[in-house]
Design a protein around this motif. Sequence first.
Motif, short mmCIF file in Angstrom:
data_model
loop_
_atom_site.label_atom_id
_atom_site.label_comp_id
_atom_site.label_asym_id
_atom_site.label_seq_id
_atom_site.Cartn_x
_atom_site.Cartn_y
_atom_site.Cartn_z
N GLU A 136 -15.95 0.16 1.25
CA GLU A 136 -15.04 1.30 1.10
C GLU A 136 -14.84 1.60 -0.38
OE1 GLU A 136 -10.59 2.77 2.57
OE2 GLU A 136 -11.07 0.63 2.48
N SER A 156 -5.61 9.58 -0.95
CA SER A 156 -6.97 9.05 -0.94
C SER A 156 -7.27 8.43 0.42
CB SER A 156 -7.15 8.01 -2.06
OG SER A 156 -6.18 6.99 -1.97
N ASN A 157 -6.39 7.56 0.88
CA ASN A 157 -6.59 6.89 2.17
C ASN A 157 -5.99 7.75 3.28
OD1 ASN A 157 -6.58 5.16 4.42
ND2 ASN A 157 -6.37 3.36 3.12
N ARG A 197 0.83 -1.21 0.00
CA ARG A 197 0.00 0.00 0.00
C ARG A 197 0.86 1.26 0.00
NH1 ARG A 197 -5.18 0.19 3.71
NH2 ARG A 197 -5.87 -1.01 1.90
N ASP A 256 -11.74 8.84 -0.03
CA ASP A 256 -11.93 7.58 0.69
C ASP A 256 -13.30 7.66 1.36
OD1 ASP A 256 -11.08 5.03 1.72
OD2 ASP A 256 -10.88 6.01 3.66
N ALA A 313 -1.60 6.28 -1.17
CA ALA A 313 -1.74 4.82 -1.10
C ALA A 313 -1.66 4.26 -2.51
CB ALA A 313 -3.06 4.44 -0.44
N VAL A 348 -12.41 3.91 -2.79
CA VAL A 348 -11.19 4.71 -2.88
C VAL A 348 -11.03 5.17 -4.33
CG1 VAL A 348 -8.68 4.68 -2.70
CG2 VAL A 348 -10.06 3.53 -0.97
#
Length: 854
Positions: free
Chosen positions: A330, A113-114, A89, A362, A126, A332
């Motif tokens: 989730e 994003s995360n 990641r 996210d 990520a 993303v």
Amino acid sequence: MPTRTLLFLTTALAMTSAAQAATPPQSSSGNDIVVTGTREQATALKKNAAVVLDARSSQEIRSLPDVNAAEALQRIPGIQMESDTGEGRFVNIRGLDADLNAATYDGVRLTASNPATPQGGGRAVAFDAFPSGMLGGIEVIKTLTPDMDAEGLGGVVNILPRAIPEGNTTVLDAEGGVGYEPLRGTARYQGDMTAGATFGDGMFSLIGSYAYNEDHRSIDDVEADYINDPTAAPAGTDAYVASKIYDDLQPRRYTYHRIRHGFSGGLTFQPSDTTQFYVRGIHAGYTEYANKHEFVINGLADHVVAVDNNSGDVTVDSASLREKVISTKEIVRNDLIEAGGRTQFGRGIKLDFRGAYTKGRDVFPYGYSTNFTDPNDVTLVYNNTANPRVPTFHTTDGTDITDPSIYTDFKGDNGPSYNSDSEKSGVINLAIPVGFGSDAAIKVGGSVRARKRLAHAYAADFNDPGRSYAAFSGFGNEVYYNGAYNIGPYPDYSKVEGIPQGPLSEDLSAYEDDNENVYAGYAQYRGGFGPISVVGGVRVEATDATYRANTEADLADGSSTFTLTPSKRRYTNIFPDIDFRYSPNDNLVVHAGFSTAIGRPGFDQITAARSIDVANDVVSQGNPDLKPTTGKNFDASVEYYTGRGGMISFAVFYKAFSNYIIPTVQHVDSYPDPRLANPAGKIEIDSFQNIGSAHAEGLEAAIRQQFLFLPGWLSGFGVDGNVTLVGSHGALHQDPDTGALYYHTLPQTSPFAANASLFYDKHGFQAKIAGSYVSKNIFAVGDSVATDVYSQPRFRLDASAAIDITPRMSFFVEAKNLTNTKLEFTQTPDSRYPIQREFYKPDYLAGVRIRLGH
């Protein structure tokens, strides 16, 4: 493979056209990218660069089962990959955690994003959101120049767009495969396609890529927390056994369904040899459904009644049992669009400009978490000394922990959330030829970056259904972790998701609304003096930021009010940089440079917002008084090129930091918030602080060479490997009583990392076996040396093979994680104190690649 992917690939294979080759995009390092489709071209990019960098071609990325950009990056010198849920990641560069490095696509800065980055800064990109099939190549730039953004204390990862190969008029590549994941006996699918051509007598070029990956990954996991209080054990307990008294134990079984997409494309208009305009963009990310079944045993240190010093058995007479069921979705996404151009006029004056917009998101549309607890305490025996990695437990009072009807107390909630990080940017550069040095020019320019971060969290309590866990579980028990654990019946996730819930309300304590504007200008000289070339100058960046969060105040009636409180930060930094390149002949290149950079505090680090993990009694909050980390970097490298993509290189570096930021952990006996499961119990408070000066130094060595000098079929063999040694130093702890500082390596600095692969490439057959190793490192800073969290060493072995069926079609097979590498975290560096240990088993893929175009 899903029908939509097959249709997409079939349509792509029907496309044909012809024209001239596309004009290439530009590297973050300022070099024109011809294309990094082959190992030879990636080596040439490194050789001709004005700075220290490493690159990996799209061909090399495809040669191993690296499903995303993070896994492809792990093969590059100086890179250490951090994985999560069985996939790469984040990446660290030269021992610096991911939040301190920068990421770009085609030179345009990507936003996160995360928000859940390893060190909590929320700035790191990520890379698992970018499927490898959409990558035209990747480069890691390790020394900065004045015309680059100054963010990137460790370096800059630049994702290169796909491009039409040099000399071709069209490109059409496609790949499709089906795989198997043996841990749960599930399937995975993978496909990608790139198509491009030029038209209009060579004035226009168009290229597009699509990549698809779908899997059903699973994880076997066991986690634990220690009480960190030897007095919880009876007098006379062996010191080692007493130090391992648990607070809780959590066998966990996870199942994930991830669908990842990546689109990229570009249109170029070149009306003349000296003028070009372009539009490029990407859309990459995934949707992931997670089902988690956790068995939680609490209270393991509250009433320890007996300890067997010989066997290590610990008897507890008031443990609490809980079945925890979690279901989440989730989404993303990473989106980017850029438009710009370049032209040349007068006596070689060059102008280029670009405007861009990028956004990372996210989103959790839902996050169901339910707890079914046995209201009666149980007596049990556990043992974490005989085999610390696989602790055992069993009840002694006749309680059947697999009986779902005993779990009657209910508590649950739904926690949707939305996080976004977007940036609008503009850049303009003007290069004016000067007579001092060959091909010399003075380059000046400026840029504006306007960044916005939003964070929303919501919560709704489930209504008590008045039924036990038996009403929400299916048939058969979950026996897993190589048969070590039986955690009761499988949850029926559809029934859990259908439990009625109360009204959804926003958690105002977690709200963030941040703006961060960076205005920059620079002046740079570039020129040559025989075998020596120089790039140097100065950059000035002014930061104007406002971080907004809600401040909570308690009222006399016990309720709370929230007031939106802005925190403004303004500062200006000057960044001098200079790089020398010495190349006395076509084979030898020597680099030496000094550069400066900045790491602004992460949004989650500097915000006054606060979030609370109700189930685990953890409070996370920022520190609005943080200062940015600045760094001075010294680099030198020697590179020898042997031809046909061969190279031997050696590099050294030293980085000195001011105001380095670290995470902090405190434990308090109480916290004034009614949402916590046990307000009077042991509460963990996570935050951040500056520690003053710190430094990191190290060396890198790399070799890539096909043995073309060997006779016959032996000339197909080759090696590709690298080694990175890193040392670092900083004050991670301060004695609360004496104020004494305790120094240690910086978080996520692995002292040793290595990659090694043996490959074969001849007569239409390619094969590669590759191993990667990362040594032990401190992963998270605790409230003392005794509670620091370490990531244990890990080694992973991957393999692949491909054979040409025709000149334009090949069949391939891949095997990932043949070593069944574990992700293991421990309290202290001692491997006998694991707090998390999960594994995934290997996975396999087979498919077909098609290469068309001319």
